[in-house]
Design an enzyme around this catalytic site. Structure first.
Site, PDB file in Angstrom:
ATOM      1  N   ALA A 287       0.791  -1.391   0.031  1.00  0.00           N
ATOM      2  CA  ALA A 287       0.154   0.053  -0.096  1.00  0.00           C
ATOM      3  C   ALA A 287       0.749   1.166  -0.168  1.00  0.00           C
ATOM      4  CB  ALA A 287      -0.905  -0.018   1.262  1.00  0.00           C
ATOM      5  N   ASN A 288       0.297   2.287   0.016  1.00  0.00           N
ATOM      6  CA  ASN A 288       1.109   3.475   0.234  1.00  0.00           C
ATOM      7  C   ASN A 288       0.168   4.570   1.144  1.00  0.00           C
ATOM      8  OD1 ASN A 288      -0.709   5.440  -1.572  1.00  0.00           O
ATOM      9  ND2 ASN A 288      -0.378   4.115  -2.834  1.00  0.00           N
ATOM     10  N   ARG A 289       0.914   5.832   1.516  1.00  0.00           N
ATOM     11  CA  ARG A 289       0.242   6.623   2.516  1.00  0.00           C
ATOM     12  C   ARG A 289      -0.737   7.587   1.992  1.00  0.00           C
ATOM     13  NH1 ARG A 289       3.419   6.238   6.776  1.00  0.00           N
ATOM     14  NH2 ARG A 289       5.757   5.962   6.626  1.00  0.00           N
ATOM     15  N   SER A 290      -1.322   7.414   0.860  1.00  0.00           N
ATOM     16  CA  SER A 290      -2.579   8.191   0.278  1.00  0.00           C
ATOM     17  C   SER A 290      -3.717   7.869   1.274  1.00  0.00           C
ATOM     18  CB  SER A 290      -3.022   7.680  -1.069  1.00  0.00           C
ATOM     19  OG  SER A 290      -4.053   8.643  -1.398  1.00  0.00           O
TER      20      SER A 290
ATOM     21  N   ALA B 274      -3.352   7.445  -5.633  1.00  0.00           N
ATOM     22  CA  ALA B 274      -2.015   6.857  -5.684  1.00  0.00           C
ATOM     23  C   ALA B 274      -2.031   5.204  -5.934  1.00  0.00           C
ATOM     24  CB  ALA B 274      -1.616   7.349  -4.158  1.00  0.00           C
TER      25      ALA B 274
END
Ligand code: CTP
Ligand code: CA
Length: 219
Positions: free
Chosen positions: A33-36, A99
């Site tokens: 995942a990512n921090r969006s 993102a």
């Protein structure tokens, strides 16, 4: 504070918005995942709907309420997001704020991976589809196609190159070297074919309102 009423400048228009991260499963309990946070994309969907637009919001996994008068579809992975975008067409404009994970696990384990006693196995990755670039070459390409570019360095150069490479009309470039991801404000540059406009640091809601006005003008 309630926002002041705005003209219904997007009445009769359909706009697709993607927002949030994607989650790419590794096994039943783990994902990439990512921090969006999804906040900027949700604010844009809300601003477009406030102007009377029909808005389809395709959201990755986020913990945010659905904005008023927005039709929301939740997805997990980039591949699901790509299918949802295709299914939402035709549209007058698309704003790709998500993102999207660039890679997914090449193999998704049906069972939870066990750590065992050996050295960790490398995680093999596969490239995800580029939703924006695919849409740019779709025969049902929206008339106005807008991408976001999150950069931590050489923000304008990278974003200008990205606009051309992906075939977007506009790129909203933001410098994510600070605490933008998850925060409530954003400093962006609107990059078009022949211009760069640098906006002052604004609340994400204000960025959304200004961008929605620009979209209404362009349509
Ligand atoms: N995007 C997309 N599908 C992907 C990756 C990105 O639609 N698989 C979209 C994003 O929603 C955004 C734009 O493309 O509007 C730019 O995303 P970004 O990650 O900044 O660009 P990339 O081409 O993935 O380049 P980078 O190597 O910098 O991550
Ligand atoms: Ca990327």
């Amino acid at each position: 504070a309630a926002l002041t009423p705005v003209p219904r400048s997007l009445e009769g228009r359909h706009v697709v918005v993607t927002a949030g991260p994607t989650h790419e499963p590794i096994d039943p309990v783990r994902y990439i995942a990512n921090r969006s946070s999804g906040k900027q994309g949700f604010a844009i969907a809300a601003a477009l709907a406030r102007r009377g637009g029909r808005v389809t919001l395709i959201a990755g996994p986020v913990d945010l309420p659905t904005p008023a008068n927005v039709v929301r579809q939740d997805v997990q992975t980039a591949s699901e997001m790509a299918k949802a975008v295709e299914a939402a067409l035709p549209a007058d404009a698309a704003v790709m704020v998500a993102a999207v994970a660039d890679w997914r696990a090449a193999d998704i384990s049906a069972q939870k991976l066990k750590k065992g006693d050996d050295a960790p196995a490398p995680l093999r990755l596969a490239r995800n589809v580029d939703i924006l670039a695919t849409l740019a070459h779709d025969r049902r390409r929206p008339r106005l196609l807008i991408g976001f570019a999150a950069e931590t360095e050489q923000v304008l150069d990278h974003a200008q190159a990205k606009r051309r490479r992906k075939g977007a009309d506009w790129i909203v470039a933001n410098d994510v070297s600070g605490d933008v991801m998850g925060g409530d404000s954003n400093t962006v540059h609107l990059i078009t074919a022949d211009d760069i406009e640098s906006w002052e640091s604004l609340a994400k809601i204000a960025v959304a309102e200004r961008l929605a006005d620009r979209i209404a003008d362009a349509l």
